[in-house]
Design a protein around this motif. Structure first.
Motif, PDB file in Angstrom:
ATOM      1  N   UNK A 174       0.897  -1.197  -0.140  1.00 24.52           N
ATOM      2  CA  UNK A 174      -0.005   0.091  -0.115  1.00 24.52           C
ATOM      3  C   UNK A 174       0.918   1.376   0.016  1.00 24.52           C
ATOM      4  N   UNK A 175       1.968   1.011   0.686  1.00 17.57           N
ATOM      5  CA  UNK A 175       2.892   2.479   0.734  1.00 17.57           C
ATOM      6  C   UNK A 175       3.491   2.617  -0.601  1.00 17.57           C
ATOM      7  N   UNK A 176       3.782   1.594  -1.368  1.00 11.94           N
ATOM      8  CA  UNK A 176       4.386   1.941  -2.648  1.00 11.94           C
ATOM      9  C   UNK A 176       3.223   2.290  -3.777  1.00 11.94           C
ATOM     10  N   UNK A 196       1.049   6.915  -6.620  1.00  9.43           N
ATOM     11  CA  UNK A 196       0.141   8.086  -6.869  1.00  9.43           C
ATOM     12  C   UNK A 196       0.410   9.124  -6.701  1.00  9.43           C
ATOM     13  N   UNK A 197       1.162   9.574  -5.592  1.00  9.86           N
ATOM     14  CA  UNK A 197       1.496  10.824  -5.458  1.00  9.86           C
ATOM     15  C   UNK A 197       2.312  11.322  -6.502  1.00  9.86           C
ATOM     16  N   UNK A 198       3.270  10.470  -6.738  1.00 13.00           N
ATOM     17  CA  UNK A 198       4.404  10.858  -8.019  1.00 13.00           C
ATOM     18  C   UNK A 198       3.671  10.960  -9.357  1.00 13.00           C
ATOM     19  N   UNK A 256       0.448  12.081  -9.770  1.00 11.49           N
ATOM     20  CA  UNK A 256      -0.284  13.369  -9.652  1.00 11.49           C
ATOM     21  C   UNK A 256       0.739  14.360 -10.107  1.00 11.49           C
ATOM     22  N   UNK A 257       1.910  14.451  -9.318  1.00 12.01           N
ATOM     23  CA  UNK A 257       2.808  15.608  -9.564  1.00 12.01           C
ATOM     24  C   UNK A 257       3.182  15.535 -11.109  1.00 12.01           C
ATOM     25  N   UNK A 258       3.441  14.310 -11.753  1.00 15.69           N
ATOM     26  CA  UNK A 258       3.833  14.376 -13.035  1.00 15.69           C
ATOM     27  C   UNK A 258       2.709  14.763 -14.089  1.00 15.69           C
ATOM     28  N   UNK A 259       1.514  14.421 -13.721  1.00 13.46           N
ATOM     29  CA  UNK A 259       0.316  15.063 -14.551  1.00 13.46           C
ATOM     30  C   UNK A 259       0.375  16.263 -14.566  1.00 13.46           C
TER      31      UNK A 259
END
Length: 77
Positions: A46-48, A53-55, A57-60
């Motif tokens: 789940x951590x991965x 997901x956070x990475x 979101x920042x990339x998009x």
């Protein structure tokens, strides 16, 4: 490469080496790698997924917000 870029890369490499030596000392690199691999394997999936997901979101956000703004300012010149 500009001379400032080379300096920045060398500085980042020096900081990375210093952080590695501070965290793990000058121990056997194979044993250290095994310790890091064991620690990463023990982390819940789940951590991965959350970090991915956070990475994502920042990339998009970078693709949708920053790049079009940069292109618009470049064509105005």
């Amino acid at each position: 490469m500009r001379e400032r870029d080379v300096f920045d890369l060398l500085l980042a490499a020096a900081v990375g080496i210093a952080a590695y030596v501070q965290a793990f000392g000058l121990a056997d690199p194979i044993a250290t790698f095994d310790e890091i691999a064991t620690t990463l394997a023990a982390v819940d999936q789940t951590v991965y997924l959350v970090l991915g997901g956070v990475v994502g979101i920042f990339f998009v956000g970078y693709l949708v917000l920053y790049l079009p703004q940069k292109d618009a300012s470049r064509t105005a010149r």
